[in-house]
Design a protein around this motif. Sequence first.
Motif, short mmCIF file in Angstrom:
data_model
loop_
_atom_site.label_atom_id
_atom_site.label_comp_id
_atom_site.label_asym_id
_atom_site.label_seq_id
_atom_site.Cartn_x
_atom_site.Cartn_y
_atom_site.Cartn_z
N GLN A 190 40.28 20.98 55.15
CA GLN A 190 39.26 19.96 54.89
C GLN A 190 37.99 20.53 54.29
N GLN A 196 45.28 24.51 51.57
CA GLN A 196 45.69 23.12 51.34
C GLN A 196 46.65 22.62 52.42
N ARG A 221 36.07 23.77 61.97
CA ARG A 221 36.50 22.88 60.89
C ARG A 221 37.93 23.21 60.46
N ALA A 222 38.73 22.18 60.16
CA ALA A 222 40.08 22.41 59.67
C ALA A 222 40.03 23.07 58.30
N LYS A 255 45.76 22.22 59.05
CA LYS A 255 44.93 21.65 60.10
C LYS A 255 44.32 22.75 60.99
N SER A 270 35.95 22.15 51.11
CA SER A 270 35.98 22.00 49.66
C SER A 270 36.08 23.35 48.95
#
Length: 272
Positions: free
Chosen positions: A192, A151, A188-189, A154, A194
């Motif tokens: 971000q 959570q 990918r960060a 970045k 799911s």
Amino acid sequence: MPELPEVETTRRGIEPHILDKTVARVEIRQPKLRWPIPAALPELLAGQRIRSISRRGKYIGLHIANGTLIIHLGMSGSLYFVAQDTPPMFHDHVDIHFNDQTLVLRYTDPRRFGAFLWAEGDWLQHELLSHLGPEPLEDTFDSAYLHQKAQGRKQAVKQFIMDSKIVVGVGNIYANEALFQAGIRPTRAAGQISAKRYDKLVECIKAVLARSIEQGGTTLRDFVGGDGKPGYFKQSLFVYGRGGQDCRVCGKELIEIRQGQRSTVYCRTCQR
């Protein structure tokens, strides 16, 4: 560099041959590894029975009554067995002899980035181990945990899952492979992605590591297992080391980039 599957393969390879055996003597030919080998180590081990052999992350623990010998294989180290009268080669730095005078456990390490350290009491509280995250093959490592840790981050997801404070032992090879299997692009960060996709990623990390252990690890450079045999998982790699080649799933060219000074290979079609 030996990663978790190679270290676990080594642990399993040496365990049947040294468990419950008594150390006769320890020969240290080169004490200057990543950290100096404690001068008292031969005295601490001599006459002691090996009660158990365990692994935490990339560290192997040989447990005796008064403490634990902590071994790290470094970049190029390996443990293997030789006969009593086998002369050492230039990079053979440590021999552990046993009272039954059968095999000698020998440590070789061309780059000398490995370690032989000593811990009294709970070895998991040693400064090199106390900060480590959960083991990836244990139940404490699940998607709820990983998603919660991600959570607001970045940081690229590949670096995230390679952070030993998050989870231990997901090295470069297996991070590449797990992300491919999960269909997640390594750039990918982490924050971000799911929760549903973390379900898949955790499943793939566990599967890739378990399969590699079953196949004896991945042979890269100098690695061999505790039985002296190479690993065979390299034959099953989908992306690592295959930059510029065709994806084995969609046939498109695999992309190779650098992340954190390490090679990352992925498929632009299969991973999003």
